[in-house]
Structures are given as C-alpha cells and as structure tokens.
Design a protein around this motif. Structure first.
Motif, PDB file in Angstrom:
ATOM      1  N   ARG A  86       0.844  -1.187   0.000  1.00  0.00           N
ATOM      2  CA  ARG A  86       0.000   0.000   0.000  1.00  0.00           C
ATOM      3  C   ARG A  86       0.880   1.238   0.000  1.00  0.00           C
ATOM      4  O   ARG A  86       1.888   1.302   0.699  1.00  0.00           O
ATOM      5  CB  ARG A  86      -0.893   0.006   1.246  1.00  0.00           C
ATOM      6  CG  ARG A  86      -1.844   1.208   1.319  1.00  0.00           C
ATOM      7  CD  ARG A  86      -2.616   1.229   2.613  1.00  0.00           C
ATOM      8  NE  ARG A  86      -3.427   0.020   2.777  1.00  0.00           N
ATOM      9  CZ  ARG A  86      -4.227  -0.186   3.812  1.00  0.00           C
ATOM     10  NH1 ARG A  86      -4.300   0.724   4.775  1.00  0.00           N
ATOM     11  NH2 ARG A  86      -4.940  -1.285   3.905  1.00  0.00           N
ATOM     12  N   GLU A  87       0.499   2.223  -0.787  1.00  0.00           N
ATOM     13  CA  GLU A  87       1.238   3.474  -0.824  1.00  0.00           C
ATOM     14  C   GLU A  87       0.880   4.322   0.392  1.00  0.00           C
ATOM     15  O   GLU A  87      -0.282   4.427   0.768  1.00  0.00           O
ATOM     16  CB  GLU A  87       0.917   4.247  -2.101  1.00  0.00           C
ATOM     17  CG  GLU A  87       1.356   3.528  -3.373  1.00  0.00           C
ATOM     18  CD  GLU A  87       1.018   4.315  -4.618  1.00  0.00           C
ATOM     19  OE1 GLU A  87       0.263   5.313  -4.509  1.00  0.00           O
ATOM     20  OE2 GLU A  87       1.510   3.951  -5.695  1.00  0.00           O
TER      21      GLU A  87
ATOM     22  N   ILE B   2       6.004   2.962   1.202  1.00  0.00           N
ATOM     23  CA  ILE B   2       5.069   1.853   1.019  1.00  0.00           C
ATOM     24  C   ILE B   2       5.076   0.948   2.259  1.00  0.00           C
ATOM     25  O   ILE B   2       6.063   0.873   2.989  1.00  0.00           O
ATOM     26  CB  ILE B   2       5.377   1.013  -0.246  1.00  0.00           C
ATOM     27  CG1 ILE B   2       6.710   0.273  -0.111  1.00  0.00           C
ATOM     28  CG2 ILE B   2       5.368   1.861  -1.497  1.00  0.00           C
ATOM     29  CD1 ILE B   2       6.553  -1.216  -0.077  1.00  0.00           C
ATOM     30  N   VAL B   3       3.933   0.302   2.490  1.00  0.00           N
ATOM     31  CA  VAL B   3       3.825  -0.747   3.500  1.00  0.00           C
ATOM     32  C   VAL B   3       3.675  -2.062   2.759  1.00  0.00           C
ATOM     33  O   VAL B   3       2.791  -2.199   1.906  1.00  0.00           O
ATOM     34  CB  VAL B   3       2.623  -0.527   4.432  1.00  0.00           C
ATOM     35  CG1 VAL B   3       2.520  -1.676   5.439  1.00  0.00           C
ATOM     36  CG2 VAL B   3       2.741   0.798   5.163  1.00  0.00           C
ATOM     37  N   SER B   4       4.546  -3.022   3.046  1.00  0.00           N
ATOM     38  CA  SER B   4       4.496  -4.338   2.410  1.00  0.00           C
ATOM     39  C   SER B   4       3.689  -5.304   3.251  1.00  0.00           C
ATOM     40  O   SER B   4       3.771  -5.283   4.488  1.00  0.00           O
ATOM     41  CB  SER B   4       5.909  -4.911   2.237  1.00  0.00           C
ATOM     42  OG  SER B   4       6.666  -4.135   1.344  1.00  0.00           O
TER      43      SER B   4
ATOM     44  N   GLY C 158      -2.288 -10.980   5.010  1.00  0.00           N
ATOM     45  CA  GLY C 158      -2.487  -9.544   5.151  1.00  0.00           C
ATOM     46  C   GLY C 158      -1.690  -8.919   6.272  1.00  0.00           C
ATOM     47  O   GLY C 158      -1.975  -7.792   6.687  1.00  0.00           O
ATOM     48  N   ARG C 159      -0.661  -9.619   6.749  1.00  0.00           N
ATOM     49  CA  ARG C 159       0.152  -9.078   7.840  1.00  0.00           C
ATOM     50  C   ARG C 159       1.160  -8.072   7.293  1.00  0.00           C
ATOM     51  O   ARG C 159       1.845  -8.335   6.308  1.00  0.00           O
ATOM     52  CB  ARG C 159       0.896 -10.202   8.553  1.00  0.00           C
ATOM     53  CG  ARG C 159       1.804  -9.737   9.685  1.00  0.00           C
ATOM     54  CD  ARG C 159       2.457 -10.894  10.395  1.00  0.00           C
ATOM     55  NE  ARG C 159       3.326 -11.675   9.528  1.00  0.00           N
ATOM     56  CZ  ARG C 159       4.599 -11.348   9.260  1.00  0.00           C
ATOM     57  NH1 ARG C 159       5.127 -10.253   9.789  1.00  0.00           N
ATOM     58  NH2 ARG C 159       5.332 -12.109   8.478  1.00  0.00           N
ATOM     59  N   ALA C 160       1.217  -6.895   7.929  1.00  0.00           N
ATOM     60  CA  ALA C 160       2.215  -5.894   7.539  1.00  0.00           C
ATOM     61  C   ALA C 160       3.595  -6.404   7.905  1.00  0.00           C
ATOM     62  O   ALA C 160       3.858  -6.761   9.049  1.00  0.00           O
ATOM     63  CB  ALA C 160       1.931  -4.576   8.240  1.00  0.00           C
ATOM     64  N   ALA C 161       4.473  -6.464   6.905  1.00  0.00           N
ATOM     65  CA  ALA C 161       5.801  -7.024   7.135  1.00  0.00           C
ATOM     66  C   ALA C 161       6.905  -5.979   7.074  1.00  0.00           C
ATOM     67  O   ALA C 161       8.034  -6.251   7.488  1.00  0.00           O
ATOM     68  CB  ALA C 161       6.100  -8.115   6.103  1.00  0.00           C
TER      69      ALA C 161
END
Length: 291
Positions: free
Chosen positions: A242-243, A252-254, A259-262
């Motif tokens: 996500r930008e 960005i968030v990967s 769906g876990r933010a890494a």
C-alpha cells in the motif's frame, strides 16, 4: 479563567511546536510525548511571572529534558545504531495523524536526516536542532549544555557538517517522487534488473531495522547492485503493498500472506534517483505505528 487554566491554555497552544522540537531531538514519537509532558510538569511547578517569552522558555525546557533523555539513552543503548531507523510519521495506512500536526512535526525532517541526527552526540544534536531548526540563540542554548556561547556555536557547526547532504533542499515534487517509487516497485515485482538500475543512485544506501524480534533481518547495504539483489529478494515474499506518506515523502507498506504488515519502506529521492531506502521490519514497532 484562573491563572492555572490560563497557563494550561498557553501550554496547549505551544504543544505541537514543543512536540516538533522533541521529535527532532529524540527521533521517537513516544519519547517526544514524554518530553512534552515533563515540560508541562516543570511549568506547573515553576514561577513564570518574570518570564517574558513563555514559548521560548518552554522550548529551552523541552531541550533540556531531551538532552537528559539522550544522555540516558546513550548509556543504556544495546541495539546497533547503524541499523536503527527512527520513528516515522505515516499517513495513508491504518494509522493516521492530524494533517496540520503532521506538517509541523515533519517540516524539513525526513527520515534520512533523523538517521544522521542519531549519530550526533547529545550536546551537538541539541545545539543544531535548537539553533538551526528553531532559531534559538547560542546565548540561550549555552547554559543548557554547560558551555560558553562560542563553544556552543562550535557544537552546532560540527553537527552541521555531519548532517550536510541529509538536510532537504527545496520542497520536493511529491508527484514525481511517487512516480520514481512506483517505477522501483514495478521493477522489483517484475524482476527487472535494468529498471531498478535506472531509478537507483549508484551509491544508494539501504538500511533495514528488524529490531530485537528480527535481528537477523537488520542490515546495511550499499551500492545499486547490492540493493537490487535485496529488492528482488524482498519482492519474492511480498504479496501486496500500500502506498503511504512517510514524513511527508512517498513510502510503502508491504504485506505478506494473511495480510500481515511485514515492512515499512521510506525512500529518500534526489532528482529522479533513490539515494536511500529505510525499512522498519520490527513487528513491535510496526504495531505501534498503527500499521
């Protein structure tokens, strides 16, 4: 309104400014809040009837509190400083900030600058932040660091040389910077070596902070080809992203399976090239950022 209520009202009017000072001093949002709260305690216990400039008085109080916190941190710090990425302000993910407050907190302070500020000694950092960023005179700063004004000027001068290159220039073109980040992400997802080479500065630096939970993921990588290798490796595990805006710049968030933010990636861009990538992969810190 009694005197105590009036004092509280005056303090609240300066709160965001004081938090901006503390954030630049500490590079930590939670510690910045603590420093501002300590300033309120000192104000509420002090006789300020002779204080002509309350905002200036509070700024120096916060500076003194932050100096003590930095000295305490230096004596107990265990994490390798070279991998540490300071707390960012993230907008566009689940965590949100007030736009006006964010603008004041992050004005002229990208993550690249905070990283360099973390390498300064506490007194150097205080002299530089208060004088160069908030126009506090050396006469006012000198008693805080227990030096003469001339010696305090030298502290700021040394700090200025250290941060040269990390301080932002003219206001960036966010749209163009987003295009550069989009090109980087498309090339990394597509395994496009040449595409990555086109958007990376030859001397690009990648810093990954995995914290204690993912200490093995912490690393410092220099040079375009080495960073490309890391980017292509990361892309194999990434399922979505996500930008966001990180300290006002594109990031960005990967996300990985489930769906876990890494990871949170912040980009420093000069011209049309990425010169620095700072990554927070520490699950605990990602959680505190609301991601």
């Amino acid at each position: 309104m009694d005197d105590k209520d009036l004092l509280a009202s005056r303090f609240e009017a300066d709160r965001t400014h004081l938090k901006a000072v503390a954030y630049r001093m500490l590079g930590s949002l939670s510690e910045a809040e603590d420093a501002v709260q300590e300033a309120w305690f000192k104000l509420s216990r002090s006789d300020t009837s002779d204080v002509r400039n309350l905002s200036g008085w509070l700024t120096t109080v916060v500076g003194r509190v932050c100096l003590d916190m930095l000295r305490s941190r230096a004596s107990r710090r265990e994490d390798p400083l070279e991998y540490y990425v300071p707390d960012p302000l993230v907008r566009g993910a689940d965590g949100t900030t007030d736009p006006e407050e964010e603008a004041l907190l992050t004005d002229s302070v990208g993550l690249a600058l905070l990283v360099v500020l973390d390498t300064l000694g506490p007194a150097e950092r205080l002299a530089f932040v208060l004088h160069d960023m908030f126009a506090v005179s050396f006469d006012e700063i000198a008693p805080i660091v227990d030096r003469t004004p001339a010696a305090t000027r030298q502290l700021a001068s040394r700090a200025r040389r250290r941060v040269q290159g990390a301080t932002p220039g003219p206001a960036p073109d966010i749209t163009r910077q987003r295009e550069v980040v989009d090109a980087f992400m498309a090339a990394s997802q597509g395994g496009d070596f040449e595409g990555l080479l086109a958007v990376l500065d030859p001397d690009v630096l990648l810093r990954a902070d995995g914290g204690k939970a993912l200490a093995a993921a912490s690393k410092l990588v220099r040079g375009a080809e080495a960073v490309i290798s890391q980017a292509l490796t990361f892309a194999r595990f990434r399922r979505d992203y996500r930008e966001v805006l990180v300290n006002g710049a594109p990031g960005i968030v990967s996300y990985v399976d489930g769906g876990r933010a890494a990871g949170l990636m912040a980009f420093t861009i000069v011209g049309d090239r990425i010169t620095q990538i700072d990554i927070i992969a520490d699950p605990e810190r990602l959680a505190t950022l609301g991601i």
